[in-house]
Design an enzyme around this catalytic site. Structure first.
Site, PDB file in Angstrom:
ATOM      1  N   LYS A 142       0.887  -1.174   0.000  1.00  0.00           N
ATOM      2  CA  LYS A 142       0.000   0.000   0.000  1.00  0.00           C
ATOM      3  C   LYS A 142       0.922   1.221   0.000  1.00  0.00           C
ATOM      4  O   LYS A 142       1.359   1.688   1.052  1.00  0.00           O
ATOM      5  CB  LYS A 142      -0.896  -0.026   1.249  1.00  0.00           C
ATOM      6  CG  LYS A 142      -2.213   0.729   1.159  1.00  0.00           C
ATOM      7  CD  LYS A 142      -2.104   2.198   0.814  1.00  0.00           C
ATOM      8  CE  LYS A 142      -1.620   3.058   1.950  1.00  0.00           C
ATOM      9  NZ  LYS A 142      -1.276   4.443   1.537  1.00  0.00           N
ATOM     10  N   GLU A 154      10.156  16.953  14.352  1.00  0.00           N
ATOM     11  CA  GLU A 154      10.641  16.732  12.984  1.00  0.00           C
ATOM     12  C   GLU A 154       9.921  17.742  12.082  1.00  0.00           C
ATOM     13  O   GLU A 154       8.682  17.736  12.000  1.00  0.00           O
ATOM     14  CB  GLU A 154      10.307  15.312  12.532  1.00  0.00           C
ATOM     15  CG  GLU A 154      10.773  15.021  11.128  1.00  0.00           C
ATOM     16  CD  GLU A 154      10.377  13.626  10.645  1.00  0.00           C
ATOM     17  OE1 GLU A 154       9.203  13.244  10.790  1.00  0.00           O
ATOM     18  OE2 GLU A 154      11.253  12.932  10.094  1.00  0.00           O
ATOM     19  N   CYS A 208      14.309  11.049   5.802  1.00  0.00           N
ATOM     20  CA  CYS A 208      14.336  10.648   7.216  1.00  0.00           C
ATOM     21  C   CYS A 208      15.752  10.696   7.758  1.00  0.00           C
ATOM     22  O   CYS A 208      15.953  10.647   8.961  1.00  0.00           O
ATOM     23  CB  CYS A 208      13.766   9.253   7.381  1.00  0.00           C
ATOM     24  SG  CYS A 208      14.787   8.028   6.590  1.00  0.00           S
ATOM     25  N   SER A 235       5.533   8.540   9.299  1.00  0.00           N
ATOM     26  CA  SER A 235       5.687   9.467  10.423  1.00  0.00           C
ATOM     27  C   SER A 235       5.540   8.733  11.754  1.00  0.00           C
ATOM     28  O   SER A 235       4.987   7.639  11.814  1.00  0.00           O
ATOM     29  CB  SER A 235       4.623  10.559  10.321  1.00  0.00           C
ATOM     30  OG  SER A 235       3.350   9.942  10.373  1.00  0.00           O
TER      31      SER A 235
END
Ligand code: NAD
Length: 497
Positions: free
Chosen positions: A174, A382, A282, A227
Site C-alpha cells: 500500500k 521533525e 528521514c 511518520s
C-alpha cells in the site's frame, strides 16, 4: 485525460470500483496528474486472498528460482532507471539526479535479494547428543504487507517486497497515495521480470485500507515506514492483532562539528545533508551542533545555504524541489514562525520563496536558525523541510548528552580529525546509524537500516540479514536415525548425553 491509477491484483492491472479518488498532483504546479483510488473493502480482501493463494505455490519454489527472478528484476530496473526516475521526479518534485538516487538505492536492495540462498541458510550441529543432529531452516510467513511513505516512492517499496518475496512470501503493498505512479511502474516491471501472478499486489488508499490490513487475519507481518504518529498506531494495532511488525518512523538527526574538522568539508556536507530533497529525508541533518570554536563557521554556512535555490525537477540548476503538498509547506512555515516567536534567530529565511515560472509550487527556501534551545519546537519536532537549526556547545560530552536526550535515534554524524573523538562518539551515541565524516550514513543493503528509539518500533530492521529474520520463521529439527531396530524401553527422563 487524467490517468486513473490501477490496482495490481493477481498479475492484472484493475480499475478500482471505488467512488473515492485522491488527486495526485505535481507539487511544483498543483496540476492534477493522476487519480489514486481508495480501494474498496472487497478489493483489499481480494488482494490478500490472491496473495494467500499464490503463497501455496511460491513457498515451494526453489531458492535459486526465487533468486533468478530478482536477478532479472534488478537488470530490468537498471535498464529503466532514467524512465522510473522521470516518473518519480514528476510526482514528487525531486530533482532528476536525486530521483535517480532514490531508484538506485532501491535497486541495491534488489541486488542484495539475489543472494537469498546464502542469506537464508540455517545452522547445523552434528552430534548434539549421541548420534543426534540438529539443524535449522528459515521458512516464509505467508502474506506480508508493506505501507510506504511519500518521500522515497522507489527506494522504500524496494526495501520491502523484494526481500519478502525472495524469502518465499507473497506481498500486498500500500504505497503513499501522494506518489503512487512510481511504485506502480516498479510493480509492472516486476511482472515483466517474470514474477508469477499473485506474488505482488498493489492497492491504494489511506488509513481505512491500512487499518483493514492491520486487522486482516491472513496477514501475519506488516512493514511500515512513515511518520511517528502513524508508526505508533501501526505498531500498537498490528501487535495487538498478534502480527509481526516493523515500523520505521520520524527523525531528528544531528551533525556534530568538532573544531579540528576541515571547515569546507563541513560546510559542503552540511548544506547537502540538510536542504537536499528539501529536507524531506528521514536521514536529513536537521540540527548542526557546533563544538567550541567551530561556531565561528556559522556565517559561512549561512552564505553557502543562501546560494542553494529550489526549482523544478528538470531544472539542472535546482538544488532541490518543492515540498510534497501545500499542507506540508504550511506546516514548515508554521515551524519557522514558531522558531521566531520563541526567540531563535532566523538568520536565513526561506518562507517567502518564489520560483520563476512556477508561482503555485510548494516552495520553501533554505532556512537557518541560530540561538536555538532544546525546549523550542524547531528543535523538538521533525520539521521535514529545508530548515536547519544550529546549537552551540563547549565539549563533545555536551553534544553527546544533548543528542542522547532527544527522543529520536535515526541517524547522526560527527565531523572531526580526531580518531579518539570519533571512537568515543560512535561508542556512546544512542543512535542507530552513525557517520564519521559522512553526513548521511545510510547503510548499504548488506548491513541493515537500524533506527533506534522513537525512530523505529519493532526489533528486526530493514534489509541486510535482519530482513530475512523478519520475513521468515526459524524451524529447528532434531533428528536421529536408528542403525538397527532393537528398541529399548521408554525413555522417561531428559537425556543428558
Ligand atoms: P505518513 O505517516 O503520513 O504516511 C505513511 C503511510 O501511512 C502512507 O502510506 C499513508 O497512506 C499511511 N497513513 C497515513 N495516515 C495513516 C493513518 N492514520 N493510519 C494508517 N495509515 C496511515 O508519512 P509520510 O508523510 O508519507 O512520510 C514522511 C515521514 O516518513 C517522515 O516522518 C519521515 O521521517 C518518515 N520516514 C522514515 C523513514 C525511516 O526509515 N525511519 C524513511 C522514510 C520516511
Amino acid at each position: 485525460m487524467t490517468q486513473h491509477v490501477p490496482l495490481l491484483i493477481g498479475g492484472k492491472m484493475l480499475r478500482s470500483e471505488t467512488q473515492q479518488w485522491i488527486p495526485v498532483t505535481d507539487p511544483a504546479t498543483q496540476e492534477v496528474i493522476a487519480q489514486a483510488p481508495c480501494a474498496t473493502v472487497e478489493e483489499v480482501d481480494l488482494a490478500v486472498a490472491t496473495a494467500k493463494k499464490a503463497f501455496e505455490t511460491w513457498k515451494e519454489t526453489p531458492v535459486s528460482e526465487r533468486a533468478r527472478l530478482m536477478l532479472r528484476y534488478q537488470d530490468l530496473l537498471k535498464q529503466h532507471h532514467d524512465e522510473i526516475a522521470t516518473i518519480l521526479a514528476k510526482e514528487t518534485g525531486k530533482t532528476f539526479d536525486d530521483a535517480k538516487g532514490d531508484v538506485w538505492r532501491g535497486i541495491e536492495v534488489v541486488e542484495h535479494a539475489c543472494n537469498i540462498a546464502s542469506l537464508s541458510m540455517g545452522e547445523t550441529v552434528e552430534n548434539v547428543a549421541r548420534k543426534i543432529d540438529c539443524y535449522s531452516y528459515t521458512q516464509p510467513l505467508g502474506v506480508c504487507a508493506g505501507i510506504t511513505p511519500f518521500n522515497f516512492p522507489a527506494m522504500i517499496p524496494l526495501w520491502m517486497f523484494p526481500m519478502a518475496i525472495a524469502c518465499g512470501n507473497t506481498f500486498v503493498l500500500k504505497p503513499s497515495e501522494q506518489d503512487p505512479l512510481t511504485p506502480m511502474r516498479l510493480a509492472e516491471l516486476f511482472q515483466e521480470a517474470g514474477a508469477p501472478d499473485g506474488l505482488l499486489q498493489v492497492i491504494h488508499g489511506g488509513k481505512e485500507q491500512v487499518d483493514q490490513l492491520l486487522h486482516h487475519p491472513d496477514v501475519p507481518a506488516i512493514s511500515f515506514v512513515g511518520s511517528v504518529a502513524v508508526g505508533e498506531h501501526i505498531y500498537r494495532t498490528g501487535t495487538a492483532n498478534m502480527k509481526r511488525v516493523q515500523a520505521f518512523a520520524g527523525a531528528k538527526n544531528h551533525m556534530v562539528i568538532m573544531p579540528d574538522a576541515q571547515k569546507q568539508h563541513v560546510i559542503n556536507n552540511l548544506v547537502g545533508a540538510s536542504v537536499g530533497a528539501g529536507g524531506q529525508r528521514c536521514m536529513a541533518i536537521s540540527v548542526a551542533v557546533f563544538v567550541g570554536e567551530s561556531r565561528n563557521w556559522v556565517p559561512e554556512l549561512r552564505e553557502a545555504l543562501a546560494q542553494v535555490r529550489p526549482g523544478r525537477w528538470d531544472d539542472p540548476k535546482a538544488g532541490f524541489g518543492p515540498l510534497i503538498n501545500p499542507q506540508s509547506k504550511e506546516r514548515v512555515l508554521r515551524f519557522i514562525q514558531e522558531g521566531k516567536d520563541a526567540g531563535a534567530n532566523c538568520v536565513l529565511d526561506g518562507s517567502d520563496c518564489v520560483v520563476e515560472g512556477a508561482p503555485d509550487g510548494n516552495w520553501v527556501g533554505p532556512t537557518l536558525f541560530t540561538g536555538v534551545t532544546p525546549d523550542m519546537s524547531i528543535y523538538r519536532e521533525e520539521i521535514f523541510g529545508p530548515v536547519l537549526v544550529v546549537m552551540e556547545v563547549d565539549t563533545l560530552e555536551e553534544a553527546i548528552s544533548l543528542i542522547n536526550a532527544n527522543p529520536y535515534g535515526n541517524g547522526t554524524s560527527l565531523f572531526t580529525a580526531s580518531g579518539a573523538a570519533a571512537r568515543k562518539y560512535q561508542h556512546e551515541i544512542q543512535v542507530g546509524q552513525v557517520g564519521i565524516n559522512v553526513p548521511v550514513p545510510v547503510p548499504l543493503p548488506f548491513f541493515s537500516f537500524t533506527g533506534w528509539r522513537k525512530s523505529f518500533y519493532g526489533d528486526q530492521h530493514a534489509y541486510g540479514k535482519q530482513a530475512v529474520r523478519f520475513y521468515t520463521e526459524t524451524k529447528t529439527v532434531t533428528a536421529r536415525w536408528f542403525e538397527d531396530d532393537i528398541a529399548g524401553g521408554p525413555n522417561m527422563t531428559i537425556q543428558l548425553k
